[in-house]
Write a protein that holds these residues in place. Structure first.
Motif, PDB file in Angstrom:
ATOM      1  N   THR A 129       0.881  -1.189  -0.133  1.00  0.00           N
ATOM      2  CA  THR A 129      -0.022   0.064  -0.042  1.00  0.00           C
ATOM      3  C   THR A 129       0.988   1.281   0.121  1.00  0.00           C
ATOM      4  OG1 THR A 129      -0.119   0.154   2.393  1.00  0.00           O
ATOM      5  CG2 THR A 129      -1.798  -1.092   1.392  1.00  0.00           C
ATOM      6  N   TYR A 130       2.241   0.826  -0.171  1.00  0.00           N
ATOM      7  CA  TYR A 130       3.133   2.135   0.008  1.00  0.00           C
ATOM      8  C   TYR A 130       3.016   3.138   1.010  1.00  0.00           C
ATOM      9  CZ  TYR A 130       2.299   0.527  -4.644  1.00  0.00           C
ATOM     10  OH  TYR A 130       2.071  -0.162  -5.895  1.00  0.00           O
ATOM     11  N   CYS A 131       2.828   2.266   2.338  1.00  0.00           N
ATOM     12  CA  CYS A 131       2.543   3.083   3.652  1.00  0.00           C
ATOM     13  C   CYS A 131       3.706   3.572   4.067  1.00  0.00           C
ATOM     14  CB  CYS A 131       1.698   2.242   4.670  1.00  0.00           C
ATOM     15  SG  CYS A 131       2.695   0.839   5.085  1.00  0.00           S
ATOM     16  N   GLN A 132       4.831   3.046   3.788  1.00  0.00           N
ATOM     17  CA  GLN A 132       6.044   3.567   4.294  1.00  0.00           C
ATOM     18  C   GLN A 132       6.416   2.956   5.814  1.00  0.00           C
ATOM     19  OE1 GLN A 132       8.328   5.597   2.641  1.00  0.00           O
ATOM     20  NE2 GLN A 132       6.696   6.314   0.723  1.00  0.00           N
ATOM     21  N   TYR A 133       5.569   2.103   6.300  1.00  0.00           N
ATOM     22  CA  TYR A 133       5.856   1.700   7.613  1.00  0.00           C
ATOM     23  C   TYR A 133       7.151   0.889   7.765  1.00  0.00           C
ATOM     24  CZ  TYR A 133       1.188   3.266   9.156  1.00  0.00           C
ATOM     25  OH  TYR A 133       0.093   4.176   9.314  1.00  0.00           O
ATOM     26  N   CYS A 134       7.671   0.306   6.678  1.00  0.00           N
ATOM     27  CA  CYS A 134       8.781  -0.433   6.419  1.00  0.00           C
ATOM     28  C   CYS A 134      10.167   0.447   6.370  1.00  0.00           C
ATOM     29  CB  CYS A 134       8.681  -1.620   5.404  1.00  0.00           C
ATOM     30  SG  CYS A 134       8.518  -0.710   3.870  1.00  0.00           S
ATOM     31  N   THR A 135      10.043   1.655   6.691  1.00  0.00           N
ATOM     32  CA  THR A 135      11.445   2.387   6.139  1.00  0.00           C
ATOM     33  C   THR A 135      12.281   2.209   7.439  1.00  0.00           C
ATOM     34  OG1 THR A 135      10.196   4.147   7.461  1.00  0.00           O
ATOM     35  CG2 THR A 135      10.429   4.205   4.924  1.00  0.00           C
ATOM     36  N   THR A 160       8.511  -7.464   9.960  1.00  0.00           N
ATOM     37  CA  THR A 160       7.661  -7.358  11.363  1.00  0.00           C
ATOM     38  C   THR A 160       7.072  -5.874  11.094  1.00  0.00           C
ATOM     39  OG1 THR A 160       9.721  -6.220  12.244  1.00  0.00           O
ATOM     40  CG2 THR A 160       9.482  -8.687  12.623  1.00  0.00           C
ATOM     41  N   LYS A 161       7.403  -5.022  10.230  1.00  0.00           N
ATOM     42  CA  LYS A 161       6.814  -3.807  10.324  1.00  0.00           C
ATOM     43  C   LYS A 161       5.679  -3.566   9.207  1.00  0.00           C
ATOM     44  CE  LYS A 161      11.110  -1.215  11.043  1.00  0.00           C
ATOM     45  NZ  LYS A 161      12.164  -0.430  10.593  1.00  0.00           N
ATOM     46  N   CYS A 162       5.540  -4.662   8.524  1.00  0.00           N
ATOM     47  CA  CYS A 162       4.582  -4.398   7.407  1.00  0.00           C
ATOM     48  C   CYS A 162       3.076  -4.880   7.761  1.00  0.00           C
ATOM     49  CB  CYS A 162       4.939  -5.358   6.178  1.00  0.00           C
ATOM     50  SG  CYS A 162       3.675  -5.224   4.599  1.00  0.00           S
ATOM     51  N   PRO A 163       2.203  -3.964   7.571  1.00  0.00           N
ATOM     52  CA  PRO A 163       0.671  -4.195   8.020  1.00  0.00           C
ATOM     53  C   PRO A 163       0.030  -5.162   7.170  1.00  0.00           C
ATOM     54  CG  PRO A 163       0.967  -1.804   7.552  1.00  0.00           C
ATOM     55  CD  PRO A 163       2.419  -2.559   7.252  1.00  0.00           C
ATOM     56  N   GLN A 164       0.608  -5.188   5.834  1.00  0.00           N
ATOM     57  CA  GLN A 164       0.055  -6.264   4.864  1.00  0.00           C
ATOM     58  C   GLN A 164       0.446  -7.793   4.992  1.00  0.00           C
ATOM     59  OE1 GLN A 164      -2.381  -5.034   2.741  1.00  0.00           O
ATOM     60  NE2 GLN A 164      -2.258  -3.128   3.978  1.00  0.00           N
ATOM     61  N   LYS A 165       1.382  -7.923   6.006  1.00  0.00           N
ATOM     62  CA  LYS A 165       2.314  -9.216   6.250  1.00  0.00           C
ATOM     63  C   LYS A 165       2.911  -9.603   5.009  1.00  0.00           C
ATOM     64  CE  LYS A 165      -0.176  -9.499  10.300  1.00  0.00           C
ATOM     65  NZ  LYS A 165      -0.033  -8.058  10.578  1.00  0.00           N
ATOM     66  N   ASP A 206       5.790 -10.863   2.585  1.00  0.00           N
ATOM     67  CA  ASP A 206       7.226 -11.549   2.611  1.00  0.00           C
ATOM     68  C   ASP A 206       8.131 -10.552   1.979  1.00  0.00           C
ATOM     69  OD1 ASP A 206       9.378 -12.837   2.711  1.00  0.00           O
ATOM     70  OD2 ASP A 206       8.623 -14.568   2.141  1.00  0.00           O
ATOM     71  N   ILE A 207       8.654  -9.283   2.451  1.00  0.00           N
ATOM     72  CA  ILE A 207       9.256  -8.467   1.699  1.00  0.00           C
ATOM     73  C   ILE A 207      10.540  -8.926   1.127  1.00  0.00           C
ATOM     74  CG2 ILE A 207      10.466  -6.166   1.805  1.00  0.00           C
ATOM     75  CD1 ILE A 207       8.061  -5.281   4.040  1.00  0.00           C
ATOM     76  N   PRO A 208      11.531  -9.613   1.902  1.00  0.00           N
ATOM     77  CA  PRO A 208      12.761 -10.031   1.077  1.00  0.00           C
ATOM     78  C   PRO A 208      12.555 -10.741   0.026  1.00  0.00           C
ATOM     79  CG  PRO A 208      12.752 -10.265   3.520  1.00  0.00           C
ATOM     80  CD  PRO A 208      11.541  -9.847   3.353  1.00  0.00           C
TER      81      PRO A 208
HETATM   82  S1  SF4 Z   1       5.034  -1.670   5.055  1.00  0.00           S
HETATM   83 FE1  SF4 Z   1       4.387  -3.277   3.736  1.00  0.00          FE
HETATM   84  S2  SF4 Z   1       2.692  -2.373   2.550  1.00  0.00           S
HETATM   85 FE2  SF4 Z   1       3.763  -0.419   3.734  1.00  0.00          FE
HETATM   86  S3  SF4 Z   1       5.340   0.215   1.979  1.00  0.00           S
HETATM   87 FE3  SF4 Z   1       6.354  -1.393   3.199  1.00  0.00          FE
HETATM   88  S4  SF4 Z   1       5.890  -3.208   1.947  1.00  0.00           S
HETATM   89 FE4  SF4 Z   1       4.519  -1.656   1.283  1.00  0.00          FE
END
Ligand code: SF4
Ligand code: SF4
Length: 408
Positions: free
Chosen positions: A327-333, A384-389, A391-393
């Protein structure tokens, strides 16, 4: 009545009729020329079904562009949008300031203002009230109509309890500085149940959209809130913009049904059609978003059964395109090696929506080398930070592999 009295009465009646007719005419013209968005009831308040989210404001030199934001807000106010939502974290603390600046010309009782306690930055209980008071100052107001504990998840829930956040905010409510106290949450239905059952809240803010309804338990969360008697504010109704930039095939399905409306309008109406939802927040970035939202919600009608099935068909086609549910929420920065995760996913999704290989490689190359997907060291911190759960890597590996494949 003599002739003189008759003439006098007739004259006043005629003048009165002309004036009345002119007034009616003006009223009709005003009504005709300024469309107002529909409202829903929250207790005894009439809230516009569409709310102005201040998390994606237009920007200039990396900060909210006040001039453009003012134009957008003026248009929104003129067309009856009366719910404005900001937060400490939006635009790195500048959203609250921007909202204070652009709303200062309007009487405080002509709109509803929502802000949120940034649980993530609280170190101990002594920080709650100073943070709240600072937010009032930044927004140039004496009170918030709606105030939320922001983004409760397992960690923030612990902070909320340890810092007595609820108890301290309840005092602010008793002082009249908060009219309605709620929370926003991006977590499991189980945690939502716990939060709902632990304290007495006035409302809840949930992520609801036609994709998350099935895949991320949004339906279950909506049902929990409804059962608990908590009216719902919808956040993320376009899944970070994904639902306004669907794949071409998905857009064709929607356009075949109604060529005159935008893809976004379908998903916004989807959430607004739920009976326990009283406002749907749209993060507006351009004037076009405001005008389209006004068009969608003037004389708002819930989706019909037929429209629901058309939308579901379009979403199924979109999901089969293989886009990443970011969702491009940026919580994973805060990635230790500096990967710009949302940007990499955005490029990938744009490719999946359009199938334009040349554009993807160019877009990927526009990301600085050190921020690209292939630099991921798979440490897992972001997961651990992604609300959409997500699997980022692993998803970043897909992005990097796609680039390699297209370059061959
Ligand atoms: S936290 Fe998850 S949903 Fe939000 S920008 Fe990062 S990858 Fe996307
Ligand atoms: S898993 Fe990759 S993207 Fe995520 S924080 Fe670690 S290095 Fe960064």
């Amino acid at each position: 009545m003599n002739r003189r009295e008759f003439l006098k009465t007739s004259l006043f009646t005629t003048i009165g009729a002309v004036v009345l007719s002119a007034c009616n005419h003006i009223a009709i013209r005003t009504k005709d020329f300024i469309d107002k968005v529909s409202t829903k009831k929250y207790k005894n308040l009439d809230i516009s079904v569409i709310g102005f989210g201040a998390m994606r404001l237009p920007q200039k030199d990396g900060e909210p562009d006040i001039e453009k934001t003012q134009e957008m807000v003026d248009y929104a106010m003129e067309h009856g949008i009366n719910y404005y939502d900001t937060a400490w974290f939006y635009h790195g603390g500048k959203s609250e300031l921007a909202v204070g600046e652009v709303m200062k010309k309007y009487p405080r009782n002509s709109y509803y203002l929502a802000d949120k306690m940034p649980l993530r930055i609280l170190k101990d209980k002594s920080e709650v009230i100073p943070t709240f008071e600072e937010q009032l100052k930044k927004c140039r107001t004496d009170y918030f109509d709606f105030y939320l504990a922001h983004n409760i998840n397992k960690n923030e829930w612990k902070t909320l309890k340890e810092c007595n956040v609820y108890e301290q905010l309840l005092e602010k409510k008793q002082e009249g500085k908060i009219k309605y106290l709620g929370f926003s949450i991006h977590d499991t239905p189980e945690l939502l149940e716990e939060v709902v059952n632990t304290y007495k809240w006035d409302f809840v803010q949930l992520p609801i959209n036609p994709i998350d309804w099935k895949t991320l338990d949004a339906k279950r969360q909506y049902e929990i809130a409804t059962k608990a008697g908590l009216p719902v504010v919808v956040m993320n109704p376009l899944k970070g913009g994904q639902l306004s930039t669907l794949s071409e095939k998905a857009v064709d399905i929607l356009k075949n049904e109604n060529p005159d409306v935008s893809p976004s309008s379908w998903s916004l109406r989807y959430s607004a059609s739920l009976p326990n939802v009283f406002v749907v927040l749209s993060g507006m970035t351009e004037m076009e978003h405001v005008t389209d939202n006004v068009k969608t919600f003037t004389d708002f009608k819930p989706l019909t059964e037929k429209e629901q099935s058309v939308l579901e068909k379009a979403i199924a086609v979109y999901n089969s395109s293989g886009a990443i549910s970011c969702t491009y929420c940026q919580y994973c920065t805060g990635c230790p090696v500096g990967i710009d995760i949302p940007k990499n996913f955005l490029m990938y999704n744009q490719y999946k929506a359009t199938d334009r290989k040349d554009r993807f490689t160019l877009a990927y190359e526009s990301i600085k080398e050190e921020n690209r997907a292939d630099k991921c060291i798979n440490c897992g911190i972001c997961k651990t930070k992604c609300p959409q759960k997500l699997d980022i890597p692993n998803l970043l590996k897909d992005v990097a592999d796609l680039y390699k494949e297209l370059k061959q």
